[in-house]
Write a protein that holds these residues in place. Sequence first.
Motif, PDB file in Angstrom:
ATOM      1  N   GLY A   1      21.758  41.082  43.470  1.00 30.65           N
ATOM      2  CA  GLY A   1      20.697  40.103  43.385  1.00 30.65           C
ATOM      3  C   GLY A   1      19.851  40.301  42.142  1.00 30.65           C
ATOM      4  O   GLY A   1      19.976  41.302  41.429  1.00 30.65           O
ATOM      5  N   CYS A   2      18.993  39.342  41.894  1.00 26.53           N
ATOM      6  CA  CYS A   2      18.031  39.415  40.802  1.00 26.53           C
ATOM      7  C   CYS A   2      16.696  38.932  41.348  1.00 26.53           C
ATOM      8  O   CYS A   2      16.592  38.587  42.531  1.00 26.53           O
ATOM      9  CB  CYS A   2      18.477  38.558  39.616  1.00 26.53           C
ATOM     10  N   GLN A   3      15.674  38.905  40.509  1.00 24.58           N
ATOM     11  CA  GLN A   3      14.384  38.367  40.931  1.00 24.58           C
ATOM     12  C   GLN A   3      13.824  37.471  39.837  1.00 24.58           C
ATOM     13  O   GLN A   3      14.040  37.702  38.654  1.00 24.58           O
ATOM     14  CB  GLN A   3      13.410  39.490  41.295  1.00 24.58           C
ATOM     15  N   VAL A   4      13.112  36.443  40.286  1.00 25.88           N
ATOM     16  CA  VAL A   4      12.452  35.500  39.381  1.00 25.88           C
ATOM     17  C   VAL A   4      11.002  35.365  39.843  1.00 25.88           C
ATOM     18  O   VAL A   4      10.754  34.982  40.992  1.00 25.88           O
ATOM     19  CB  VAL A   4      13.152  34.132  39.386  1.00 25.88           C
ATOM     20  N   GLU A   5      10.061  35.734  38.961  1.00 22.99           N
ATOM     21  CA  GLU A   5       8.640  35.767  39.320  1.00 22.99           C
ATOM     22  C   GLU A   5       8.428  36.614  40.586  1.00 22.99           C
ATOM     23  O   GLU A   5       7.548  36.325  41.393  1.00 22.99           O
ATOM     24  CB  GLU A   5       8.095  34.350  39.534  1.00 22.99           C
ATOM     25  N   GLY A   6       9.255  37.635  40.749  1.00 22.53           N
ATOM     26  CA  GLY A   6       9.149  38.524  41.893  1.00 22.53           C
ATOM     27  C   GLY A   6       9.951  38.088  43.098  1.00 22.53           C
ATOM     28  O   GLY A   6      10.162  38.893  44.016  1.00 22.53           O
ATOM     29  N   TYR A   7      10.423  36.853  43.142  1.00 21.59           N
ATOM     30  CA  TYR A   7      11.148  36.335  44.305  1.00 21.59           C
ATOM     31  C   TYR A   7      12.628  36.687  44.200  1.00 21.59           C
ATOM     32  O   TYR A   7      13.247  36.523  43.155  1.00 21.59           O
ATOM     33  CB  TYR A   7      10.897  34.837  44.460  1.00 21.59           C
ATOM     34  N   GLN A   8      13.196  37.145  45.334  1.00 23.09           N
ATOM     35  CA  GLN A   8      14.443  37.886  45.321  1.00 23.09           C
ATOM     36  C   GLN A   8      15.665  37.064  45.722  1.00 23.09           C
ATOM     37  O   GLN A   8      15.598  36.206  46.603  1.00 23.09           O
ATOM     38  CB  GLN A   8      14.335  39.071  46.292  1.00 23.09           C
ATOM     39  N   ALA A   9      16.789  37.413  45.090  1.00 24.71           N
ATOM     40  CA  ALA A   9      18.113  36.978  45.533  1.00 24.71           C
ATOM     41  C   ALA A   9      18.847  38.189  46.094  1.00 24.71           C
ATOM     42  O   ALA A   9      18.599  39.321  45.678  1.00 24.71           O
ATOM     43  CB  ALA A   9      18.901  36.383  44.371  1.00 24.71           C
ATOM     44  N   ASP A  10      19.763  37.943  47.030  1.00 24.82           N
ATOM     45  CA  ASP A  10      20.504  39.026  47.686  1.00 24.82           C
ATOM     46  C   ASP A  10      21.716  38.392  48.356  1.00 24.82           C
ATOM     47  O   ASP A  10      21.621  37.901  49.475  1.00 24.82           O
ATOM     48  CB  ASP A  10      19.595  39.726  48.703  1.00 24.82           C
ATOM     49  N   ILE A  11      22.844  38.365  47.661  1.00 28.44           N
ATOM     50  CA  ILE A  11      24.037  37.656  48.147  1.00 28.44           C
ATOM     51  C   ILE A  11      25.228  38.607  48.134  1.00 28.44           C
ATOM     52  O   ILE A  11      25.399  39.391  47.197  1.00 28.44           O
ATOM     53  CB  ILE A  11      24.324  36.409  47.272  1.00 28.44           C
ATOM     54  N   THR A  12      26.068  38.515  49.170  1.00 28.96           N
ATOM     55  CA  THR A  12      27.278  39.335  49.255  1.00 28.96           C
ATOM     56  C   THR A  12      28.498  38.432  49.360  1.00 28.96           C
ATOM     57  O   THR A  12      28.488  37.448  50.114  1.00 28.96           O
ATOM     58  CB  THR A  12      27.238  40.268  50.477  1.00 28.96           C
ATOM     59  N   ARG A  13      29.545  38.804  48.655  1.00 30.14           N
ATOM     60  CA  ARG A  13      30.838  38.144  48.760  1.00 30.14           C
ATOM     61  C   ARG A  13      31.910  39.195  49.037  1.00 30.14           C
ATOM     62  O   ARG A  13      31.875  40.294  48.463  1.00 30.14           O
ATOM     63  CB  ARG A  13      31.175  37.363  47.483  1.00 30.14           C
ATOM     64  N   THR A  14      32.858  38.840  49.897  1.00 34.24           N
ATOM     65  CA  THR A  14      33.988  39.707  50.214  1.00 34.24           C
ATOM     66  C   THR A  14      35.264  38.884  50.101  1.00 34.24           C
ATOM     67  O   THR A  14      35.334  37.773  50.647  1.00 34.24           O
ATOM     68  CB  THR A  14      33.872  40.279  51.640  1.00 34.24           C
ATOM     69  N   TYR A  15      36.250  39.424  49.404  1.00 32.53           N
ATOM     70  CA  TYR A  15      37.522  38.734  49.197  1.00 32.53           C
ATOM     71  C   TYR A  15      38.574  39.766  48.817  1.00 32.53           C
ATOM     72  O   TYR A  15      38.272  40.965  48.693  1.00 32.53           O
ATOM     73  CB  TYR A  15      37.390  37.657  48.114  1.00 32.53           C
ATOM     74  N   VAL A  16      39.792  39.319  48.623  1.00 31.61           N
ATOM     75  CA  VAL A  16      40.898  40.234  48.320  1.00 31.61           C
ATOM     76  C   VAL A  16      41.318  40.066  46.870  1.00 31.61           C
ATOM     77  O   VAL A  16      41.417  38.941  46.362  1.00 31.61           O
ATOM     78  CB  VAL A  16      42.095  39.977  49.262  1.00 31.61           C
ATOM     79  N   PHE A  17      41.555  41.208  46.203  1.00 29.84           N
ATOM     80  CA  PHE A  17      42.141  41.159  44.867  1.00 29.84           C
ATOM     81  C   PHE A  17      43.658  41.111  45.054  1.00 29.84           C
ATOM     82  O   PHE A  17      44.310  42.113  45.292  1.00 29.84           O
ATOM     83  CB  PHE A  17      41.746  42.387  44.044  1.00 29.84           C
ATOM     84  N   GLY A  18      44.192  39.909  44.993  1.00 28.01           N
ATOM     85  CA  GLY A  18      45.617  39.717  45.277  1.00 28.01           C
ATOM     86  C   GLY A  18      45.774  38.749  46.431  1.00 28.01           C
ATOM     87  O   GLY A  18      45.051  37.762  46.534  1.00 28.01           O
ATOM     88  N   THR A  19      46.702  39.062  47.326  1.00 24.23           N
ATOM     89  CA  THR A  19      46.982  38.189  48.465  1.00 24.23           C
ATOM     90  C   THR A  19      46.438  38.797  49.740  1.00 24.23           C
ATOM     91  O   THR A  19      46.752  39.947  50.060  1.00 24.23           O
ATOM     92  CB  THR A  19      48.506  37.985  48.615  1.00 24.23           C
ATOM     93  N   PRO A  20      45.612  38.068  50.498  1.00 23.13           N
ATOM     94  CA  PRO A  20      45.062  38.630  51.727  1.00 23.13           C
ATOM     95  C   PRO A  20      46.148  38.935  52.754  1.00 23.13           C
ATOM     96  O   PRO A  20      47.103  38.161  52.921  1.00 23.13           O
ATOM     97  CB  PRO A  20      44.139  37.512  52.250  1.00 23.13           C
ATOM     98  N   GLY A  21      45.987  40.067  53.440  1.00 18.90           N
ATOM     99  CA  GLY A  21      46.859  40.380  54.553  1.00 18.90           C
ATOM    100  C   GLY A  21      46.397  39.660  55.805  1.00 18.90           C
ATOM    101  O   GLY A  21      45.294  39.105  55.864  1.00 18.90           O
ATOM    102  N   ASP A  22      47.240  39.667  56.842  1.00 16.43           N
ATOM    103  CA  ASP A  22      46.912  38.964  58.080  1.00 16.43           C
ATOM    104  C   ASP A  22      45.614  39.482  58.696  1.00 16.43           C
ATOM    105  O   ASP A  22      44.796  38.701  59.196  1.00 16.43           O
ATOM    106  CB  ASP A  22      48.060  39.109  59.087  1.00 16.43           C
ATOM    107  N   GLU A  23      45.406  40.816  58.694  1.00 16.50           N
ATOM    108  CA  GLU A  23      44.209  41.380  59.302  1.00 16.50           C
ATOM    109  C   GLU A  23      42.974  41.086  58.454  1.00 16.50           C
ATOM    110  O   GLU A  23      41.895  40.808  58.988  1.00 16.50           O
ATOM    111  CB  GLU A  23      44.366  42.881  59.522  1.00 16.50           C
ATOM    112  N   HIS A  24      43.113  41.134  57.130  1.00 12.76           N
ATOM    113  CA  HIS A  24      42.009  40.725  56.260  1.00 12.76           C
ATOM    114  C   HIS A  24      41.575  39.302  56.617  1.00 12.76           C
ATOM    115  O   HIS A  24      40.377  39.012  56.792  1.00 12.76           O
ATOM    116  CB  HIS A  24      42.424  40.737  54.799  1.00 12.76           C
ATOM    117  N   ARG A  25      42.554  38.424  56.727  1.00 14.41           N
ATOM    118  CA  ARG A  25      42.266  37.011  56.981  1.00 14.41           C
ATOM    119  C   ARG A  25      41.608  36.821  58.351  1.00 14.41           C
ATOM    120  O   ARG A  25      40.636  36.078  58.491  1.00 14.41           O
ATOM    121  CB  ARG A  25      43.559  36.205  56.891  1.00 14.41           C
TER     122      ARG A  25
END
Length: 402
Positions: A253-277
Amino acid sequence: MTLGVGGSTMAAELAGLSPRAGRPPAIGAAEYEARLEKARGLTRALGADALLIGAGASLRYFTGVPWGATERLVALLLPVAGAPVMICPAFELGSLQADLKVEVEIRLWQEHESPAALVGRSLAQLGADVLALDPAAPFSLFSALRDAAPSLSVKDAGAVVDGCRGVKSDAELALLRYAKAITLDVHRRAGAVLAPGVRASEVKRFIDEAHRAASGGGSTFCAVQFGEATAYPHGLPGDQELAEGDLVLIDTGCQVEGYQADITRTYVFGTPGDEHRRIWEIEHEAQAAAFAAVRPGLPCETIDAVARQVLERHGLGPDYALPGLPHRTGHGIGLSIHEGPYLVRGDATPLAPGMCFSNEPMIVIPGRFGVRLEDHMYVTADGAAWFTPPSPSIDDPFGLKA
């Protein structure tokens, strides 16, 4: 290959960045004055004569002064009637005046003097017998005030601070939306630069540089986790190296005038497996259910319960048991990355329009991997609205499909 993951370079992505257009204005003088007046009313309702707020996010909220707390007391003393007073080391006067966004009386103390004694004298002059003290204040300040003014009654000002900061104004929502839009774009670019063998530290440096290019400030925090490290909500020590088929979890995240961002992303580098999916889709379902459940007046804890019910239907949990969700569903956000109220069992605070929360019912599969999708939402008159769009799918984590 997951859409949007890999295929670019750090140099190319940084070259495409510049300060984001449409930056909202900073909080104006009228809003600061309204905050002080609301705090006076809540302090009076608490049965206190004055409010004391130390350096940190709450001082910034009430006065615009963006200083962090140190061993030297810098504080706002706000009586329920009369002018606000700033307590400040004498040598910091010029810096304080440059940052202040409100009209105050300034009372200074020298290095050999006790600032708590100055607060005590100021309270006596105001005829204040009951003080509402910043819940973030250190015990050392409470102890010093007790010694300086033995007859003073001290109350927890949590209800005042949360009562003011918990509900965001339109100006605050605009700043939060802008900061989160920057971070979401940085996420997309971070996914594009991934390549076999890249280290987590390299990705963190890139993310910091990208935030600087887009917002003028770097990352306020950054976690980059590959493979098994994603099974730990805050990662593992060491500098992981990315391999084909690894799950990638990036939280920043970053902040602008003190106000915060906080974001998460999860993904696979390559092809997702069945359990990942499978786990990714359950996570996505739980996040969507938590969002859909938001209604003004409901207790915050209800939203946490809704997310856990989704996981339990899929055989995860129950409660904090793993595989499942090891922590709360969400936290408040504003001038602090984590602030009250919280989407967690036991927080019965009624949801109200303008409250802002993360929505992140993470799923952990011990020893293997974890999936966290974190986006932020705010309460509206009849439900909730996203600040930024959630991740659509594990195959298209950044929504690049036409």
